[in-house]
Enzyme design. Structure first.
Site, short mmCIF file in Angstrom:
data_model
loop_
_atom_site.label_atom_id
_atom_site.label_comp_id
_atom_site.label_asym_id
_atom_site.label_seq_id
_atom_site.Cartn_x
_atom_site.Cartn_y
_atom_site.Cartn_z
CE LYS A 196 -24.01 13.73 -47.26
NZ LYS A 196 -24.60 14.69 -46.32
NE ARG A 215 -18.13 15.29 -42.57
CZ ARG A 215 -18.43 14.06 -42.97
NH1 ARG A 215 -19.14 13.89 -44.08
NH2 ARG A 215 -18.05 13.01 -42.25
#
Length: 338
Positions: free
Chosen positions: A277, A312
């Site tokens: 991210k 994840r």
């Protein structure tokens, strides 16, 4: 009356007398941080209210056939042309199946299939297009023996995925975008992942504001879990995801990650999704998403140290290797990989 929250100060190694087990697993705590909108203080576990102790300590039931007493790795399969990290890399059926086989061989415990990008600024995908991207892939990979989840906000996409063999529904909107999606999960008896997000992927990144990011995210996620439970999905079948990077600045992300163990108070296993991210690149100095595996793994291991049950990730092999070493160091034992 001031609302109080109790964050376990998580430890590993031999559990001393008087310490409490975190979610029934090997980690433990003998002190808590007592949080409120007015400040924070530390206290012994003897100060824990009974309901908080129950939620923090009770073992988490298995989800989609996976026990929650060891760290689990969810591999990401984006069958989209425009996802922020790997858009277009796996949207052809043959490429998708090859990537799934590689992730399973590398040690993935679950595969998360997504047909709509939820990167900041992403536009919504039509239901028919999302089904066409995801359902055939799920049908092809479900027999491989690794549970498959569908990453969607839409009831009809979830229904098609469940019929194709999906074992879990993962909704970044916390089942707020299309409440009928929770009904689909209840009808098929599927577990769900409820994530925190404000607004939509198209506009969530526009000046997100919190007076207290940690406690506001906790309260809002708790409310979404309550709504899903009211729709007929028992808490024993719910994963909680604080939604790192969704409607949050880099500073908000860090504030939540710093006290992530608070979310055990929701009474659900925690899924942590930080892989590649933007804040990883901002803090770690990696402009390209593909170069963010080291930073992603660093944050993932910090999450495991606070008791997170599932990660994840895009980089399955690298993460599985890191988790195995983390477990060996924490337990002092080398686990069998057979």
């Amino acid at each position: 009356m001031t609302q109080l929250y109790y964050r376990p100060l998580v430890q590993s190694g031999p559990r001393p007398e008087g310490a409490l087990p975190l979610t029934g697993g090997p980690l433990w705590f003998d002190r808590v941080e007592v949080l409120s909108r007015d400040g924070a203080r530390f206290a012994p576990v003897t100060d824990l209210p009974e309901d908080w102790q129950r939620r923090l300590c009770r073992p988490r039931p298995a989800l989609a056939g996976l026990s929650m007493d060891v760290p689990r790795v969810m591999g990401i399969l984006n069958v989209t042309p425009d996802s922020f990290s790997d858009g277009g890399a796996h949207d052809a059926p043959e490429a998708a199946q090859a990537h799934v086989r590689a992730m399973i061989a590398a040690g993935a415990d679950m595969i998360d299939v997504g047909g709509e990008s939820t990167r900041p600024g992403a536009a919504e995908v039509a239901v028919a297009d999302e089904i066409a991207r995801t359902a055939p892939v799920i049908e092809a990979i479900a027999p491989l023996g690794c549970p498959v989840s569908i990453d969607t906000r839409k009831a009809e996409v979830g229904r098609a995925a469940a019929q194709a063999g999906a074992a879990l529904i993962n909704d970044v909107s916390g089942f707020a975008h299309d409440p009928a999606l929770a009904d689909v999960a209840a009808t098929f008896g599927l577990p769900v992942c409820v994530m925190h997000m404000r607004a939509t992927p198209a506009d969530m990144h526009v000046d997100p504001h919190y007076d207290n990011a940690l406690l506001e995210v906790y309260d809002e996620l708790a409310a979404r879990i309550d709504a899903v439970e009211a729709a007929g999905i028992p808490r024993a079948r719910i994963l909680a995801d604080p939604g790192i990077g969704f409607a949050k600045t880099a500073q908000h992300n860090i504030e939540i990650l710093n006290r992530l163990s608070l979310f055990h108070g929701l009474g659900c296993p925690i899924l942590l999704g930080v892989s590649r991210k933007r804040f990883i690149g901002t803090i770690g100095g990696a402009a390209q998403a593909r170069d963010r595996a080291p930073g992603s793994i660093a944050v993932a291991l910090a999450g495991l140290a606070q008791g997170v049950q599932m990660l994840r990730v895009h980089d399955v092999a690298e993460t599985v290797q890191a988790v195995r070493l983390w477990q060996a160091v924490q337990t002092g034992q080398i686990a069998s990989q057979g």
